[in-house]
Motif scaffolding. Structure first.
Motif, mmCIF file in Angstrom:
data_model
loop_
_atom_site.group_PDB
_atom_site.id
_atom_site.type_symbol
_atom_site.label_atom_id
_atom_site.label_comp_id
_atom_site.label_asym_id
_atom_site.label_seq_id
_atom_site.Cartn_x
_atom_site.Cartn_y
_atom_site.Cartn_z
ATOM 1 N N LYS A 36 -13.027 99.617 -30.249
ATOM 2 C CA LYS A 36 -11.758 99.318 -29.581
ATOM 3 C C LYS A 36 -10.723 98.795 -30.570
ATOM 4 N N MET A 37 -11.170 98.042 -31.540
ATOM 5 C CA MET A 37 -10.251 97.407 -32.489
ATOM 6 C C MET A 37 -9.597 98.413 -33.443
ATOM 7 N N VAL A 38 -10.249 99.558 -33.707
ATOM 8 C CA VAL A 38 -9.654 100.541 -34.614
ATOM 9 C C VAL A 38 -8.881 101.633 -33.875
ATOM 10 N N ASP A 39 -9.066 101.738 -32.575
ATOM 11 C CA ASP A 39 -8.324 102.709 -31.766
ATOM 12 C C ASP A 39 -6.869 102.230 -31.670
ATOM 13 N N LYS A 40 -5.927 103.024 -32.156
ATOM 14 C CA LYS A 40 -4.544 102.571 -32.264
ATOM 15 C C LYS A 40 -3.891 102.281 -30.913
ATOM 16 N N TYR A 41 -4.456 102.782 -29.837
ATOM 17 C CA TYR A 41 -3.955 102.462 -28.494
ATOM 18 C C TYR A 41 -4.705 101.281 -27.901
ATOM 19 N N GLU A 42 -6.029 101.339 -27.935
ATOM 20 C CA GLU A 42 -6.831 100.264 -27.360
ATOM 21 C C GLU A 42 -6.657 98.954 -28.119
ATOM 22 N N ALA A 43 -6.431 99.038 -29.431
ATOM 23 C CA ALA A 43 -6.256 97.828 -30.242
ATOM 24 C C ALA A 43 -5.053 97.025 -29.783
ATOM 25 N N LYS A 44 -4.001 97.706 -29.351
ATOM 26 C CA LYS A 44 -2.810 96.994 -28.889
ATOM 27 C C LYS A 44 -3.120 96.154 -27.654
ATOM 28 N N VAL A 53 -5.375 88.621 -26.888
ATOM 29 C CA VAL A 53 -5.716 87.468 -27.738
ATOM 30 C C VAL A 53 -4.487 86.633 -28.078
ATOM 31 N N ILE A 54 -3.369 87.287 -28.438
ATOM 32 C CA ILE A 54 -2.198 86.528 -28.917
ATOM 33 C C ILE A 54 -0.936 86.734 -28.078
ATOM 34 N N GLY A 55 -0.927 87.688 -27.151
ATOM 35 C CA GLY A 55 0.242 87.880 -26.303
ATOM 36 C C GLY A 55 0.925 89.220 -26.517
ATOM 37 N N ASN A 56 1.500 89.751 -25.475
ATOM 38 C CA ASN A 56 2.114 91.077 -25.502
ATOM 39 C C ASN A 56 3.411 91.131 -26.302
ATOM 40 N N GLU A 57 4.031 89.972 -26.550
ATOM 41 C CA GLU A 57 5.320 89.956 -27.249
ATOM 42 C C GLU A 57 5.193 90.372 -28.716
ATOM 43 N N TYR A 58 3.963 90.463 -29.223
ATOM 44 C CA TYR A 58 3.752 90.854 -30.621
ATOM 45 C C TYR A 58 3.355 92.332 -30.765
ATOM 46 N N GLU A 117 -2.033 82.499 -38.788
ATOM 47 C CA GLU A 117 -2.636 81.918 -37.578
ATOM 48 C C GLU A 117 -3.299 82.985 -36.710
ATOM 49 N N TYR A 118 -2.576 84.060 -36.452
ATOM 50 C CA TYR A 118 -3.106 85.085 -35.558
ATOM 51 C C TYR A 118 -4.164 85.945 -36.239
ATOM 52 N N SER A 119 -4.071 86.088 -37.541
ATOM 53 C CA SER A 119 -5.125 86.807 -38.259
ATOM 54 C C SER A 119 -6.440 86.042 -38.181
ATOM 55 N N ARG A 120 -6.359 84.717 -38.209
ATOM 56 C CA ARG A 120 -7.574 83.900 -38.069
ATOM 57 C C ARG A 120 -8.233 84.169 -36.718
ATOM 58 N N LYS A 121 -7.435 84.223 -35.675
ATOM 59 C CA LYS A 121 -7.975 84.449 -34.333
ATOM 60 C C LYS A 121 -8.608 85.833 -34.212
ATOM 61 N N LEU A 122 -7.933 86.829 -34.743
ATOM 62 C CA LEU A 122 -8.387 88.212 -34.579
ATOM 63 C C LEU A 122 -9.573 88.557 -35.474
ATOM 64 N N SER A 123 -9.766 87.793 -36.546
ATOM 65 C CA SER A 123 -10.845 88.103 -37.489
ATOM 66 C C SER A 123 -12.034 87.156 -37.369
ATOM 67 N N LYS A 124 -12.032 86.309 -36.386
ATOM 68 C CA LYS A 124 -13.095 85.319 -36.225
ATOM 69 C C LYS A 124 -14.459 85.985 -36.119
ATOM 70 N N TYR A 173 5.256 91.492 -35.436
ATOM 71 C CA TYR A 173 4.658 92.561 -34.647
ATOM 72 C C TYR A 173 3.333 92.988 -35.267
ATOM 73 N N PHE A 174 2.371 93.247 -34.406
ATOM 74 C CA PHE A 174 1.063 93.725 -34.841
ATOM 75 C C PHE A 174 1.157 95.183 -35.279
ATOM 76 N N GLY A 175 0.413 95.534 -36.362
ATOM 77 C CA GLY A 175 0.362 96.900 -36.842
ATOM 78 C C GLY A 175 -0.926 97.596 -36.442
ATOM 79 N N GLU A 176 -2.023 97.268 -37.128
ATOM 80 C CA GLU A 176 -3.317 97.841 -36.798
ATOM 81 C C GLU A 176 -4.423 97.013 -37.428
ATOM 82 N N ILE A 177 -5.660 97.380 -37.112
ATOM 83 C CA ILE A 177 -6.841 96.701 -37.640
ATOM 84 C C ILE A 177 -7.664 97.698 -38.444
ATOM 85 N N THR A 178 -8.064 97.291 -39.643
ATOM 86 C CA THR A 178 -8.823 98.167 -40.538
ATOM 87 C C THR A 178 -10.046 97.417 -41.071
#
Length: 304
Positions: free
Chosen positions: A71-79, A85-90, A243-250, A267-272
């Protein structure tokens, strides 16, 4: 003819090309990675005692497989995942998600937008003027990407079960008014330690790839012969990126979280999970070992 001559002079490059075309589908992941690493890096892959950044990424491909990674690498599902985790505003707004190119109704899209596939890297089309879009070329590029089995290219397990789709997003630019700087945070067990800034990505020369530590001190090396830009300033939202990278990479041994800064907003880009599929060439080479020291492999699942 030039390509044929190149492959005759360098047979290993031809084998790498075949591997990118899924010619070696019959090989298991372990054997495939050992072979491709030797061909691309020029060294034997040590999976019993991996030390370098690239070696440890290959190890993680084989032995760190969690269902949420897909889910984290899918460019749609990752959003959706990141928004939870951090809010839709990003999140950069999605204008549409499609199973095939013919499903797209271009009349309903704005004049500017970005098109790409959800499951691979490279299938990107930036539309700055819809009236000038070459529909035939766009169809060819995206349909080719939809058919591409990205997992087979480097045996990156998270992509194995990603559903290939086309996603269309809102077009956005930063202060340059031309493109976006890409801030890529390398995170190790929930701690971001390195920032790669990709700029001038669509320059006629090579794009710039510039590395900083979390104190914005320049790392004195280059990667894959790309240029660096020592004038890049720390983004205003950098503390939020951290801050948000810490949360997403825990609790993840290694993952890269990508961000954009647009009009001082984050704004969030993607997860690799595997930058360059674990085949980066560091110059000087010692930095590959230095970065490798930052990855602590899970001892409870380490293989021999």
């Amino acid at each position: 003819m030039k390509k044929i001559i190149k492959y005759i002079k360098h047979p290993s490059k031809f084998i790498v090309w075949l591997s990118n075309k899924n010619f070696f589908w019959f090989l298991n992941d372990y054997t495939f990675l050992k072979m491709k690493y030797r061909l691309v890096i020029g060294k034997k892959l040590d999976l019993k005692n991996p030390k370098t950044f690239n070696e440890k990424l290959q190890w993680l491909k084989l032995y760190d497989r969690k269902p949420q990674y897909t889910k984290m690498v899918d460019k749609y599902e990752a959003k959706k995942y990141v928004a939870s985790v951090i809010g839709n505003e990003y999140i950069i707004p999605t204008l549409g998600i499609y199973n095939k190119f013919d499903d797209i109704d271009f009349d309903k899209l704005p004049n500017q937008f970005v098109m790409k596939c959800t499951h691979d890297s490279g299938g990107l089309i930036i539309v700055r003027d819809k009236n000038k879009l070459d529909i035939k070329a766009a169809r060819k590029k995206l349909e080719k990407s939809l058919k591409r089995n990205y997992y087979c290219y480097g045996r990156e397990w998270p992509y194995k079960n990603v559903v290939p789709r086309i996603i269309i997003e809102k077009y956005m630019v930063d202060e340059s008014k031309k493109e976006l700087k890409d801030y890529k945070l390398f995170c190790f067990n929930g701690t971001p330690k390195i920032t790669l800034v990709c700029s001038e990505r669509f320059s006629s020369d090579n794009m710039c790839e510039t590395f900083f530590d979390v104190n914005w001190k320049l790392y004195p090396f280059i990667e894959n012969n790309h240029r660096i830009d020592t004038t890049i300033k720390k983004p205003k939202t950098f503390n939020k990126m951290l801050e948000y990278s810490r949360k997403l990479s825990k609790n993840i041994p290694f993952v890269r979280i990508d961000w954009y800064e647009i009009e001082r907003k984050l704004y969030f880009g993607e997860i690799t999970f595997f930058p360059a599929s674990g085949y980066e060439k560091f110059n000087p080479e010692e930095f590959g070992e230095e970065f490798g020291l930052l990855i602590n492999l899970p001892s409870n699942s380490k293989k021999n």
